[in-house]
Design an enzyme around this catalytic site. Structure first.
Site, PDB file in Angstrom:
ATOM      1  N   HIS A 164       0.849  -1.196   0.000  1.00 38.89           N
ATOM      2  CA  HIS A 164       0.000   0.000   0.000  1.00 38.89           C
ATOM      3  C   HIS A 164       0.880   1.239   0.000  1.00 38.89           C
ATOM      4  O   HIS A 164       2.095   1.138   0.040  1.00 38.89           O
ATOM      5  CB  HIS A 164      -1.011  -0.013   1.148  1.00 38.89           C
ATOM      6  N   HIS A 192       1.396   3.909   1.997  1.00 33.12           N
ATOM      7  CA  HIS A 192       1.916   4.670   3.145  1.00 33.12           C
ATOM      8  C   HIS A 192       3.445   4.803   3.087  1.00 33.12           C
ATOM      9  O   HIS A 192       4.148   3.905   2.632  1.00 33.12           O
ATOM     10  CB  HIS A 192       1.492   4.012   4.459  1.00 33.12           C
ATOM     11  N   ASP A 248       5.791   4.594   5.206  1.00 32.21           N
ATOM     12  CA  ASP A 248       6.637   3.590   5.855  1.00 32.21           C
ATOM     13  C   ASP A 248       6.608   2.255   5.098  1.00 32.21           C
ATOM     14  O   ASP A 248       7.098   1.244   5.604  1.00 32.21           O
ATOM     15  CB  ASP A 248       6.235   3.402   7.326  1.00 32.21           C
ATOM     16  N   HIS A 249       6.081   2.278   3.873  1.00 35.24           N
ATOM     17  CA  HIS A 249       6.086   1.079   3.021  1.00 35.24           C
ATOM     18  C   HIS A 249       6.671   1.363   1.636  1.00 35.24           C
ATOM     19  O   HIS A 249       7.114   0.445   0.959  1.00 35.24           O
ATOM     20  CB  HIS A 249       4.672   0.502   2.892  1.00 35.24           C
ATOM     21  N   HIS A 309      -7.430  -1.063   5.718  1.00 34.26           N
ATOM     22  CA  HIS A 309      -6.419  -0.134   6.238  1.00 34.26           C
ATOM     23  C   HIS A 309      -6.283   1.037   5.259  1.00 34.26           C
ATOM     24  O   HIS A 309      -6.299   2.212   5.659  1.00 34.26           O
ATOM     25  CB  HIS A 309      -5.109  -0.886   6.418  1.00 34.26           C
ATOM     26  N   ASP A 313       0.007  -4.027   6.211  1.00 33.67           N
ATOM     27  CA  ASP A 313      -0.671  -3.540   7.410  1.00 33.67           C
ATOM     28  C   ASP A 313      -2.117  -4.031   7.488  1.00 33.67           C
ATOM     29  O   ASP A 313      -2.972  -3.364   8.076  1.00 33.67           O
ATOM     30  CB  ASP A 313      -0.678  -2.003   7.434  1.00 33.67           C
ATOM     31  N   HIS A 319       4.925  -4.813  10.565  1.00 34.35           N
ATOM     32  CA  HIS A 319       5.272  -4.110  11.814  1.00 34.35           C
ATOM     33  C   HIS A 319       5.442  -5.086  12.977  1.00 34.35           C
ATOM     34  O   HIS A 319       4.764  -6.107  13.050  1.00 34.35           O
ATOM     35  CB  HIS A 319       4.183  -3.099  12.201  1.00 34.35           C
TER      36      HIS A 319
HETATM   37 FE    FE Z   1       2.732   0.705   8.134  1.00 35.40          FE
HETATM   38 ZN    ZN Z   2       0.017   1.541   6.576  1.00 36.86          ZN
END
Ligand code: FE
Ligand code: ZN
Length: 254
Positions: free
Chosen positions: A55, A57, A59-60, A113, A132, A170
């Site tokens: 996805h 985001h 942090d990905h 998410h 996530d 995570h």
């Molecule tokens: Fe994340």
């Molecule tokens: Zn995420």
């Protein structure tokens, strides 16, 4: 053989490097940052062929551009996210497969998410890269989807073979276990899992991956039909989706 290397980055993210020993092809799943990936590639003498994003985001996808610059890798992500996954080359959707050398992953859409979230399931290797959507004893927050959508998505993951390894993005297991115990304190499998998690974290070791069978036994978001959970949260007569939504709300403020 498919080698899977787990790289802990940032506060609690995991990047996965997948390497097919036969073809030499290598993929990074959700590279939050580039540098640690480049280091592992160099150490092992591997070349990055693909990035698989679950996805959009940061942090990905944070390492997408730099990794592409350094390696010329091809970036694969959801068609629904093509406008917001940096440097995406190839879009996929549910029912598509992605290849890594001799290995094949099925793409499963898991809206909830985010609206475009997808997961990658390598059936032959019993490995699920679920970003996530599903965490060890938890699930993603509802940023762009409804509780019903995420519940539907989790039903698809629940149906995968019990031995499937769950490689989530995570390390949230300790906090997730605390919440899980608050709604199902007498679950023995969950109590044991909490001990395992505490031991691992005390030595700074990962608690990921788990398995679908572990999650079925301990994850409250896959256990909304448990009479004990329903009793704890006063939702005995509610529908599965209603109980799931209530659990998600309770976790948000836990
Ligand atoms: Fe994340
Ligand atoms: Zn995420």
């Amino acid at each position: 053989m498919l080698k899977i290397i787990q790289i802990p980055v940032l506060t609690d993210n995991y990047i996965y490097l997948l390497h097919d020993t036969i073809s030499g092809e290598t993929a990074a799943v959700d590279p939050a940052v580039a540098e640690p990936v480049l280091q592992v590639l160099k150490q092992r003498g591997w070349q990055l062929t693909y990035i698989f994003n679950t996805h959009h985001h940061g942090d990905h996808v944070g390492g997408n551009l730099e990794l592409k610059q350094h390696t010329g890798c091809q970036i694969i992500g959801a068609n629904a996210d093509k406008h917001r996954i940096p440097a995406i080359d190839k879009t996929v959707e549910e029912g598509d497969v992605v290849k890594l050398g001799t290995h094949t992953a099925q793409v499963i859409a898991t809206t909830g998410h985010t609206s475009g979230h997808i997961v990658y399931y390598f059936a032959d290797n019993n490995a699920l890269f679920c970003g996530d959507t599903l965490f060890v004893m938890g699930c993603g927050r509802l940023f762009e989807g409804s509780a019903e959508q995420l519940w539907q998505s989790l039903q698809k993951l629940k149906a995968l073979p019990a031995e499937t390894r769950v490689y989530c993005a995570h390390e949230y297991s300790e906090a997730n276990a605390r919440f899980a115990l608050s709604v199902e304190p007498d679950n023995v499998a969950l109590q044991q899992k909490m001990l395992f998690v505490q031991q691992q974290r005390a030595e700074n070791l990962p608690t990921v991956p788990s398995t679908i069978s572990d999650e079925l036994a301990t994850n409250p978001f896959l256990r909304e039909d448990s009479p004990a959970i329903r009793a704890t949260i006063n939702a005995i007569a509610n529908t599965s989706v209603e109980v799931f939504a209530k659990l998600r709300r309770l976790k948000d403020s836990f």
